[in-house]
Write a protein that holds these residues in place. Structure first.
Motif, PDB file in Angstrom:
ATOM      1  N   TRP A  33       2.148  17.811  -8.218  1.00 20.15           N
ATOM      2  CA  TRP A  33       2.295  16.600  -7.438  1.00 20.15           C
ATOM      3  C   TRP A  33       2.939  16.849  -6.035  1.00 20.15           C
TER       4      TRP A  33
ATOM      5  N   ILE B  86      -6.869  -0.076  -2.779  1.00 22.47           N
ATOM      6  CA  ILE B  86      -6.559   0.360  -1.559  1.00 22.47           C
ATOM      7  C   ILE B  86      -7.535  -0.276  -0.326  1.00 22.47           C
TER       8      ILE B  86
ATOM      9  N   TRP C 154      -9.663  14.344  -6.681  1.00 26.22           N
ATOM     10  CA  TRP C 154      -9.913  12.716  -6.144  1.00 26.22           C
ATOM     11  C   TRP C 154      -8.465  12.458  -5.435  1.00 26.22           C
ATOM     12  N   LEU C 155      -7.396  12.682  -6.117  1.00 26.55           N
ATOM     13  CA  LEU C 155      -6.105  12.366  -5.588  1.00 26.55           C
ATOM     14  C   LEU C 155      -5.970  13.099  -4.236  1.00 26.55           C
TER      15      LEU C 155
ATOM     16  N   CYS D 216       0.658   3.897  -2.952  1.00 25.88           N
ATOM     17  CA  CYS D 216       0.371   5.473  -2.619  1.00 25.88           C
ATOM     18  C   CYS D 216       1.465   6.203  -3.139  1.00 25.88           C
TER      19      CYS D 216
ATOM     20  N   ALA E 287      -7.441   3.373  -7.794  1.00 23.36           N
ATOM     21  CA  ALA E 287      -6.314   3.243  -6.817  1.00 23.36           C
ATOM     22  C   ALA E 287      -7.059   3.096  -5.538  1.00 23.36           C
ATOM     23  N   SER E 288      -8.308   4.014  -5.385  1.00 26.74           N
ATOM     24  CA  SER E 288      -9.069   4.013  -3.918  1.00 26.74           C
ATOM     25  C   SER E 288      -9.630   2.632  -3.772  1.00 26.74           C
TER      26      SER E 288
ATOM     27  N   ALA F 165      -4.361  17.139 -14.093  1.00 26.53           N
ATOM     28  CA  ALA F 165      -3.445  17.894 -13.057  1.00 26.53           C
ATOM     29  C   ALA F 165      -2.419  18.861 -13.719  1.00 26.53           C
TER      30      ALA F 165
ATOM     31  N   VAL G 180      -9.258   7.073   1.720  1.00 31.04           N
ATOM     32  CA  VAL G 180      -9.510   5.755   1.998  1.00 31.04           C
ATOM     33  C   VAL G 180      -8.182   5.319   2.463  1.00 31.04           C
TER      34      VAL G 180
ATOM     35  N   VAL H 109       0.307  11.695 -11.420  1.00 34.68           N
ATOM     36  CA  VAL H 109      -0.403  12.905 -11.166  1.00 34.68           C
ATOM     37  C   VAL H 109      -0.333  13.840 -12.804  1.00 34.68           C
TER      38      VAL H 109
ATOM     39  N   VAL I  60       0.929  -1.307  -0.009  1.00 31.33           N
ATOM     40  CA  VAL I  60       0.091   0.145   0.021  1.00 31.33           C
ATOM     41  C   VAL I  60       0.902   1.279   0.004  1.00 31.33           C
ATOM     42  N   VAL I  61       1.960   1.119   0.678  1.00 28.20           N
ATOM     43  CA  VAL I  61       2.927   2.406   0.671  1.00 28.20           C
ATOM     44  C   VAL I  61       3.421   2.602  -0.770  1.00 28.20           C
TER      45      VAL I  61
ATOM     46  N   PRO J 152       5.038  11.994  -9.943  1.00 34.40           N
ATOM     47  CA  PRO J 152       4.725  12.865 -11.170  1.00 34.40           C
ATOM     48  C   PRO J 152       4.099  12.182 -12.338  1.00 34.40           C
TER      49      PRO J 152
ATOM     50  N   VAL K 245      -8.286   9.518  -2.688  1.00 30.76           N
ATOM     51  CA  VAL K 245      -7.425   8.206  -2.136  1.00 30.76           C
ATOM     52  C   VAL K 245      -6.754   8.468  -0.783  1.00 30.76           C
TER      53      VAL K 245
ATOM     54  N   LEU L 139      -7.107  10.590 -15.591  1.00 27.59           N
ATOM     55  CA  LEU L 139      -6.822  10.902 -13.994  1.00 27.59           C
ATOM     56  C   LEU L 139      -7.700  10.338 -13.286  1.00 27.59           C
TER      57      LEU L 139
ATOM     58  N   VAL M 270       0.850   6.587  -7.130  1.00 24.72           N
ATOM     59  CA  VAL M 270      -0.417   7.438  -7.055  1.00 24.72           C
ATOM     60  C   VAL M 270       0.225   8.997  -7.145  1.00 24.72           C
ATOM     61  N   TYR M 271       1.382   9.238  -6.014  1.00 21.20           N
ATOM     62  CA  TYR M 271       1.480  10.559  -6.122  1.00 21.20           C
ATOM     63  C   TYR M 271       2.822  10.994  -6.956  1.00 21.20           C
TER      64      TYR M 271
ATOM     65  N   LEU N 187      -0.760  12.396 -15.523  1.00 24.16           N
ATOM     66  CA  LEU N 187      -1.581  11.850 -16.632  1.00 24.16           C
ATOM     67  C   LEU N 187      -2.269  12.700 -17.337  1.00 24.16           C
TER      68      LEU N 187
ATOM     69  N   GLY O  46      -7.533   7.322 -10.374  1.00 22.14           N
ATOM     70  CA  GLY O  46      -7.583   7.644  -8.940  1.00 22.14           C
ATOM     71  C   GLY O  46      -8.740   6.819  -8.171  1.00 22.14           C
ATOM     72  N   VAL O  47      -9.752   6.628  -8.618  1.00 21.99           N
ATOM     73  CA  VAL O  47     -10.775   5.940  -8.216  1.00 21.99           C
ATOM     74  C   VAL O  47     -10.387   4.415  -8.176  1.00 21.99           C
TER      75      VAL O  47
END
Lengths: 62, 468
Positions: B236, A47, B75-76, A13, A43-44, B227, B83, A22, A9-10, A19, B80, A36, A16-17, A24, A40-41
């Motif tokens: 970012w 998780i 959403w990011l 994440c 990835a949620s 973004a 959650v 982000v 999960v680390v 560049p 994310v 994007l 996801v964060y 995309l 994002g959804v």
């Protein structure tokens, strides 16, 4: 197994964060260029599933 | 709509009164029960209370407006992050709840005092939460008060609505303590969830479905779908710093640690963590629809006008009335929890005799903070989400110190608290514009969070009795 999920999960994440995600571009929903919001959804949801698996393992150990 | 509003408000106030009465009966006269709900509460109640406290007007008002202005990357920023927060609740909550059971502490202040053997870390923690949470409480109240002023007949000022909400909070907190707040949070959380889904459903239907709405948004402004968004905010670094600061919330924000502490035991934490993540997902998904519907219909309106139209004016009278009650509930569920938690931590941290907690003292502090927040709400004019984010980042700086105290055994050095204090000072000066907001291209808030986390982790690794 619990540690694998925690590390997973680390890493997810972190991806996801980064560049990479982000930055995309907007696009049609294809595997090659997912928009994007879709990423994002998704990835949620991943998780949440990882957390559910982690909770099952934690409850089993308790 | 006025008739429906009167009915919903009446039902809402009656439910709050019933909750307060029930809580008073369960508490008895034990101060620890009133302030900390020491004998524990059901997980189903606590997770809904946790969620209601977390998802405030920030969710119903701030996030749709953020989607409208900054687009899909929101959403990011929040989806994310919230959650993923379930993992933090799990990791931190399990350990924190075990310490509560084993060592008999009931608050973060008590834990810090015990681990560091000094009042200094407690003061650093209290400064962090008071300085950065009080404006957040104020802006919750202010946001809804201003919206009610826009919607109400001319001449009813925002301060009137703010006083009404704070008085109501004061009354049920006074009567039922933490239990009454948790019960009222459950009502408020369910109202918020219902309102947000009903509004989103109505908006999606009128747009011809979610896919059609997304297409309209893309055609209207393609920059909204990528973004950093039209305003260039969602870089970012901004998203990563926001992610880290929001993830620290279950550790640093006393209204959330209080709910972890009030569980019946460590066994309850995993289910609570999963429930919070699931609730986060289902309450945040509809905000995409509300925000993008606003981007299509009202791209140029101010935030207040947009929210008044999309949540109330454009809806059927019954739904508009329910939305107003939902907004009031959202603001109150966060404000009541924060005011009470600030007061409880304040008393636990500043008292001189171990174990002595006065429920009257906490109640008086609640009244004191409520007045302070009311004054702040009259003075504050910043954007809801961005001020909330400053609040999260400020409290996140004390997070590593709390985690170090939670996961270590034995006496710790004062290095981490001193570092946290310096970082808090730098962050406050940077926020006020005295110091720059970036350093060598790196955001100051992100750098401070990484520094405190790295030093905290290093101290944990070299601490001779780190294993609990």
């Amino acid at each position: 197994m619990k540690k694998i999920i925690d590390i997973g999960v680390v890493l997810l994440c972190g991806a996801v964060y980064s560049p990479l995600i982000v930055g995309l571009p907007d696009g049609e929903l294809t595997l090659a260029s997912p928009p994007l919001l879709f990423v994002g959804v998704l990835a949620s949801l991943v998780i949440l599933l990882m957390l559910a698996a982690r909770v099952v393992l934690e409850r089993r150990d308790q | 709509m006025t008739g429906w509003l009167a009915v919903f408000l009446f039902v809402y106030v009656v439910l709050l009164a019933i909750n307060a009465r029930q809580a008073k009966r369960e508490n008895g006269s034990d101060a620890h029960e009133i302030v900390f709900a020491r004998s524990g509460m059901r997980t189903s109640l606590l997770f809904l209370s946790f969620a209601a406290t977390l998802f405030s007007t920030f969710t119903l008002m701030g996030i749709p407006d953020f989607f409208r202005i900054h687009g899909a990357a929101t959403w990011l920023f929040i989806g994310v992050t919230d959650v993923a927060m379930g993992f933090v609740v799990l990791w931190f909550g399990l350990r924190y709840r075990k310490i509560i059971e084993r060592e008999g502490v009931f608050s973060v202040s008590e834990l810090l005092n015990k681990r560091f053997g000094s009042a200094l870390p407690v003061y650093v923690y209290l400064i962090g939460i008071f300085v950065f949470l009080a404006p957040y409480v104020a802006i919750q109240i202010q946001g809804v008060s201003q919206l009610l002023t826009v919607l109400s007949p001319a001449g009813v000022p925002a301060w009137f609505w703010a006083i009404c909400m704070l008085l109501l909070i004061g009354v049920y907190s006074w009567i039922g303590g933490l239990r009454a707040i948790v019960y009222s949070d459950v009502v408020q959380g369910l109202v918020l969830l219902a309102v947000i889904w009903l509004v989103a459903h109505a908006l999606a239907s009128s747009a011809g479905g979610v896919s059609a709405l997304l297409s309209q948004t893309r055609n209207m402004s393609p920059a909204l779908m990528t973004a950093p968004g039209p305003a260039g905010l969602m870089t970012w670094q901004f998203l990563l710093a926001s992610f880290v600061s929001i993830l620290w919330m279950p550790v640093t924000q006393p209204q959330l640690t209080a709910r972890i502490a009030a569980t019946k035991g460590p066994r309850e934490i995993p289910i609570m963590a999963l429930s919070i993540s699931f609730f986060a997902l289902i309450i945040l998904l509809p905000t995409i629809v509300i925000g993008f519907a606003g981007a299509v219909a009202y791209p140029d309106l101010s935030s207040g006008e947009f929210l008044a139209r999309i949540l109330v004016v454009d809806q059927a009278p019954v739904l508009g009335a329910l939305a107003i009650v939902g907004l009031i509930a959202a603001a109150m569920s966060t404000a009541d929890s924060q005011l009470f938690a600030l007061s409880a931590e304040g008393q636990a941290g500043l008292r001189r005799t171990e174990g002595a907690i006065s429920s009257v003292g906490v109640r008086i502090l609640v009244a004191f903070f409520a007045i302070g927040c009311f004054v702040l709400s009259l003075l504050t004019s910043s954007e809801l989400v961005l001020l909330a984010r400053v609040s999260f980042a400020g409290t996140a700086i004390v997070g590593p110190m709390i985690v170090l105290a939670t996961f270590s055994e034995g006496r710790l050095s004062l290095f981490s608290p001193c570092l946290a204090f310096v970082c808090l000072l730098v962050f406050a000066l940077s926020t006020l514009g005295v110091l720059p907001t970036t350093f060598s291209g790196v955001r100051v808030d992100l750098a401070l969070m990484l520094i405190t986390a790295f030093i905290g982790f290093a101290e944990y690794r070299i601490h001779p009795r780190r294993r609990g």
